[in-house]
Design an enzyme around this catalytic site. Structure first.
Site, PDB file in Angstrom:
ATOM      1  N   ASP A  10     -43.863  23.316  51.682  1.00 61.96           N
ATOM      2  CA  ASP A  10     -44.657  22.599  50.685  1.00 61.96           C
ATOM      3  C   ASP A  10     -44.227  23.041  49.295  1.00 61.96           C
ATOM      4  O   ASP A  10     -43.815  24.181  49.102  1.00 61.96           O
ATOM      5  CB  ASP A  10     -46.153  22.851  50.886  1.00 61.96           C
ATOM      6  N   ARG A  58     -50.827   7.964  63.183  1.00 65.40           N
ATOM      7  CA  ARG A  58     -51.885   6.944  63.261  1.00 65.40           C
ATOM      8  C   ARG A  58     -53.220   7.592  63.567  1.00 65.40           C
ATOM      9  O   ARG A  58     -54.119   6.961  64.143  1.00 65.40           O
ATOM     10  CB  ARG A  58     -51.524   5.932  64.338  1.00 65.40           C
ATOM     11  N   LYS A  64     -47.108   0.316  61.440  1.00 64.43           N
ATOM     12  CA  LYS A  64     -48.057   1.175  60.720  1.00 64.43           C
ATOM     13  C   LYS A  64     -48.815   0.390  59.645  1.00 64.43           C
ATOM     14  O   LYS A  64     -50.049   0.461  59.535  1.00 64.43           O
ATOM     15  CB  LYS A  64     -47.280   2.333  60.069  1.00 64.43           C
ATOM     16  N   ASN A 123     -53.182  -0.851  59.507  1.00 65.59           N
ATOM     17  CA  ASN A 123     -54.142  -0.574  58.437  1.00 65.59           C
ATOM     18  C   ASN A 123     -54.514  -1.836  57.662  1.00 65.59           C
ATOM     19  O   ASN A 123     -55.648  -1.978  57.194  1.00 65.59           O
ATOM     20  CB  ASN A 123     -53.596   0.518  57.506  1.00 65.59           C
ATOM     21  N   HIS A 140     -70.830 -12.070  71.039  1.00 67.58           N
ATOM     22  CA  HIS A 140     -69.782 -12.995  71.479  1.00 67.58           C
ATOM     23  C   HIS A 140     -68.608 -12.158  72.000  1.00 67.58           C
ATOM     24  O   HIS A 140     -68.202 -11.188  71.357  1.00 67.58           O
ATOM     25  CB  HIS A 140     -69.337 -13.853  70.287  1.00 67.58           C
ATOM     26  N   ARG A 143     -65.512 -12.423  72.038  1.00 72.14           N
ATOM     27  CA  ARG A 143     -64.264 -12.294  71.277  1.00 72.14           C
ATOM     28  C   ARG A 143     -64.509 -12.026  69.789  1.00 72.14           C
ATOM     29  O   ARG A 143     -63.653 -12.258  68.960  1.00 72.14           O
ATOM     30  CB  ARG A 143     -63.410 -13.561  71.462  1.00 72.14           C
ATOM     31  N   GLY A 175     -61.970   3.337  51.107  1.00 73.08           N
ATOM     32  CA  GLY A 175     -61.276   4.420  50.412  1.00 73.08           C
ATOM     33  C   GLY A 175     -60.277   5.116  51.297  1.00 73.08           C
ATOM     34  O   GLY A 175     -59.868   4.603  52.334  1.00 73.08           O
ATOM     35  N   CYS A 189     -55.156   5.700  53.087  1.00 68.32           N
ATOM     36  CA  CYS A 189     -54.399   4.866  54.034  1.00 68.32           C
ATOM     37  C   CYS A 189     -54.726   3.400  53.853  1.00 68.32           C
ATOM     38  O   CYS A 189     -53.921   2.622  53.353  1.00 68.32           O
ATOM     39  CB  CYS A 189     -54.724   5.303  55.454  1.00 68.32           C
TER      40      CYS A 189
HETATM   41  N1  SAJ Z   1     -64.910   1.368  56.467  1.00 67.54           N
HETATM   42  C1  SAJ Z   1     -65.856   0.365  56.216  1.00 67.54           C
HETATM   43  N2  SAJ Z   1     -66.348  -0.332  57.274  1.00 67.54           N
HETATM   44  C2  SAJ Z   1     -65.958  -0.089  58.553  1.00 67.54           C
HETATM   45  C3  SAJ Z   1     -64.982   0.908  58.800  1.00 67.54           C
HETATM   46  C4  SAJ Z   1     -64.485   1.612  57.722  1.00 67.54           C
HETATM   47  O1  SAJ Z   1     -66.243   0.108  55.065  1.00 67.54           O
HETATM   48  O2  SAJ Z   1     -66.465  -0.756  59.459  1.00 67.54           O
HETATM   49  C5  SAJ Z   1     -64.353   2.138  55.333  1.00 67.54           C
HETATM   50  C6  SAJ Z   1     -64.585   3.647  55.447  1.00 67.54           C
HETATM   51  O3  SAJ Z   1     -65.839   4.010  54.957  1.00 67.54           O
HETATM   52  C7  SAJ Z   1     -63.456   4.190  54.616  1.00 67.54           C
HETATM   53  C8  SAJ Z   1     -62.329   3.196  54.872  1.00 67.54           C
HETATM   54  O4  SAJ Z   1     -62.948   2.025  55.379  1.00 67.54           O
HETATM   55  O5  SAJ Z   1     -63.754   4.184  53.236  1.00 67.54           O
HETATM   56  C9  SAJ Z   1     -61.266   3.663  55.821  1.00 67.54           C
HETATM   57  O6  SAJ Z   1     -61.827   4.406  56.893  1.00 67.54           O
HETATM   58  P1  SAJ Z   1     -61.330   4.295  58.407  1.00 67.54           P
HETATM   59  O7  SAJ Z   1     -62.150   5.231  59.212  1.00 67.54           O
HETATM   60  O8  SAJ Z   1     -61.329   2.889  58.829  1.00 67.54           O
HETATM   61  O9  SAJ Z   1     -59.816   4.706  58.371  1.00 67.54           O
HETATM   62  P2  SAJ Z   1     -58.987   5.936  57.753  1.00 67.54           P
HETATM   63  O10 SAJ Z   1     -58.435   5.482  56.437  1.00 67.54           O
HETATM   64  O11 SAJ Z   1     -59.719   7.207  57.788  1.00 67.54           O
HETATM   65  O12 SAJ Z   1     -57.811   6.029  58.834  1.00 67.54           O
HETATM   66  C10 SAJ Z   1     -56.997   4.885  59.059  1.00 67.54           C
HETATM   67  C11 SAJ Z   1     -56.902   4.650  60.578  1.00 67.54           C
HETATM   68  N3  SAJ Z   1     -56.287   3.344  60.804  1.00 67.54           N
HETATM   69  C12 SAJ Z   1     -56.862   2.433  61.614  1.00 67.54           C
HETATM   70  O13 SAJ Z   1     -57.930   2.609  62.168  1.00 67.54           O
HETATM   71  C13 SAJ Z   1     -56.100   1.161  61.808  1.00 67.54           C
HETATM   72  C14 SAJ Z   1     -56.081   5.770  61.217  1.00 67.54           C
HETATM   73  O14 SAJ Z   1     -55.851   5.482  62.584  1.00 67.54           O
HETATM   74  C15 SAJ Z   1     -54.733   5.912  60.486  1.00 67.54           C
HETATM   75  O15 SAJ Z   1     -53.955   6.954  61.044  1.00 67.54           O
HETATM   76  C16 SAJ Z   1     -55.028   6.256  59.044  1.00 67.54           C
HETATM   77  O16 SAJ Z   1     -55.737   5.139  58.473  1.00 67.54           O
HETATM   78  C17 SAJ Z   1     -53.726   6.495  58.305  1.00 67.54           C
HETATM   79  O17 SAJ Z   1     -53.387   7.663  58.093  1.00 67.54           O
HETATM   80  O18 SAJ Z   1     -53.028   5.526  58.003  1.00 67.54           O
END
Ligand code: SAJ
Length: 430
Positions: A33, A153, A205, A209, A243, A245, A256, A259
């Site tokens: 680092d 991921r 990737k 996201n 539902h 689907r 936030g 990612c």
């Molecule tokens: N959030 C919502 N509503 C939801 C789910 C999440 O508002 O229903 C918000 C959360 O509060 C947060 C943001 O979305 O601010 C992201 O949170 P998250 O838990 O969905 O995801 P991250 O950013 O912590 O992690 C994601 C994950 N990607 C996916 O689920 C597709 C993780 O698997 C990845 O490894 C990570 O990004 C990454 O490093 O890219």
């Protein structure tokens, strides 16, 4: 290939858990680092970030002489680049750290090595950015050394488990590189390991996201529609999700973290002419903090001089990460409304914001408050008991932006609970 020694460049949320997981499996790891504070802290066995289980893993790896910390890369069998790829002005990917990491590997790159890029990167970065830098070593990619892209991921808060259990995609610049990557991660990954080319794995990737971002955006937009039409969005989502689907996600104060709020922009930057949906979803989620503040004003009027306490500043529950946190943005917007703001983030009690009071306990946070705004669904907030809280605060209004409180329990105790997308029967006054 045999991997006796691995060099992991970048010891943040991904690099450090990855380094420790290799060490835990008996591999000698050099963690690199550039940040002197990080090096000092890790050398003394103290982890600079919060991730459940990580501290003891680092201590154990250092004690067993399997993990050493260095300022620059050293000769090794494999190199993993796990540095941040933030965005710079104009939402463009900032590849400076990836470039610097690749350049730092050049002097120690040897014939037969494997280099893996893990940092989230725009499509074609492995081939067009990392490969030409590594070839400055006079070694040829695909001939003298292997090169692959393998994105992490893992979900913050569950990194150590997901590193091992999740499926892993490895995209080589050629077939041999992908196979070498499989041998490397095969040392601990229990999930399926899928081999492909480097650009496909870069896209995978970003697609994952982006998919989540777009789905959260539609949930946020549904909450706005529910407000307009006098509907409780949570009830509507629950019914819609019956539902087979349909699986609508949760509206919230915004998206936030480093990612999901960043990665979709890499697609928009790379191909602005064909990413209108991705762009719109980003805008919806980016606007959400402003929307939350406007909703608050609409319901309780002018915020000036009111004592408002925000509970939680992290970007999501039970992490200490404030990067791109919508909660921080909301706190900043509240300060601009001239209210008397108190902030409380149990995972970062030292965090301060100019013109806000930082509370170091729940009691300290709520004792003077008129309004409480719950911005993160931390475990400890979910467990709040209205019977106990009412003896510690005069606040009777709670804006639960993450819908973690059981509304009926609180209402029975005289609270007015306000939520996103919940205009069914609400008239608020202070
Ligand atoms: N959030 C919502 N509503 C939801 C789910 C999440 O508002 O229903 C918000 C959360 O509060 C947060 C943001 O979305 O601010 C992201 O949170 P998250 O838990 O969905 O995801 P991250 O950013 O912590 O992690 C994601 C994950 N990607 C996916 O689920 C597709 C993780 O698997 C990845 O490894 C990570 O990004 C990454 O490093 O890219």
């Amino acid at each position: 290939m045999t991997f006796n020694h691995i060099c992991v460049v970048g010891l943040g949320y991904i690099g450090l858990p990855t380094a420790c997981t290799f060490a835990q499996h008996g591999v000698k790891v050099t963690g690199v680092d550039k940040n002197p504070e990080v090096i000092k802290s890790l050398r003394s066995g103290k982890v600079h970030i919060f991730e459940p289980g990580l501290q003891s893993l680092v201590e154990d790896a250092i004690k067993r002489n399997l993990l050493s910390i260095n300022e620059t890369p050293v000769e090794a069998d494999a190199f993993i680049i796990a540095v941040p790829t933030p965005f710079k002005d104009g939402k463009k990917a900032d590849m400076r750290y990836v470039i610097a990491a690749a350049e730092a590997i050049v002097p120690v790159l040897r014939k037969g090595n494997l280099v893996i890029l893990e940092s989230t990167s725009p499509p074609l970065s492995t081939k067009n950015i990392v490969l030409p830098i590594l070839e400055k070593s006079n070694l040829k990619a695909g001939v003298d050394f292997h090169l692959a892209y393998s994105p992490e991921r893992v979900l913050p808060g569950q990194i150590l488990r997901e590193l091992i259990e999740n499926a892993r995609v490895i995209g080589g610049i050629d077939e041999e590189s992908a196979k070498a990557g499989k041998e490397l991660y095969g040392m601990f990954v229990k999930g399926e390991i899928i081999l492909t080319d480097s650009t496909t794995s870069e896209m995978v990737k970003l697609m994952e996201n982006t998919y989540r971002d777009v789905n959260i955006a539609i949930a946020n937009e549904f909450s706005r529609l529910a407000d307009r039409f006098g509907v409780d969005v949570w009830e509507a989502i629950e019914i819609a999700n019956l539902h087979p689907r349909v699986k609508i996600l949760n509206p919230g104060p915004g998206v936030g973290g480093h990612c999901i709020s960043v990665d979709p922009w890499f697609f928009v930057e790379a191909a602005p002419d064909i990413t209108k949906l991705i762009y719109s979803a980003r805008r919806v989620n980016d606007d959400q903090p402003e929307f939350v503040v406007e909703l608050l004003k609409k319901n309780i009027g002018n915020l000036a001089d009111k004592n408002i306490t925000v509970l939680g500043l992290a970007y999501k529950p039970d992490v200490d990460d404030l990067r791109e946190s919508p909660a921080v943005e909301i706190a900043q917007k509240l300060i601009q409304e001239n209210c008397n703001l108190t902030i409380y983030e149990p995972y970062r009690p030292e965090f301060t914001l100019e013109s806000a009071k930082t509370a170091n306990s729940m009691e300290d946070a709520i004792c003077e408050a008129d309004v409480l705004i719950l911005l993160v669904g931390h475990g400890q907030f979910k467990k709040l008991d209205p019977n106990i809280i009412k003896s510690k605060t005069k606040a009777k209004i709670i804006f639960d932006t993450v819908n973690v409180l059981t509304k009926s329990d609180w209402e029975e105790n005289g609270y007015i609970i306000y939520r996103l997308g919940d205009q069914k029967e609400k008239v608020l006054s202070l």
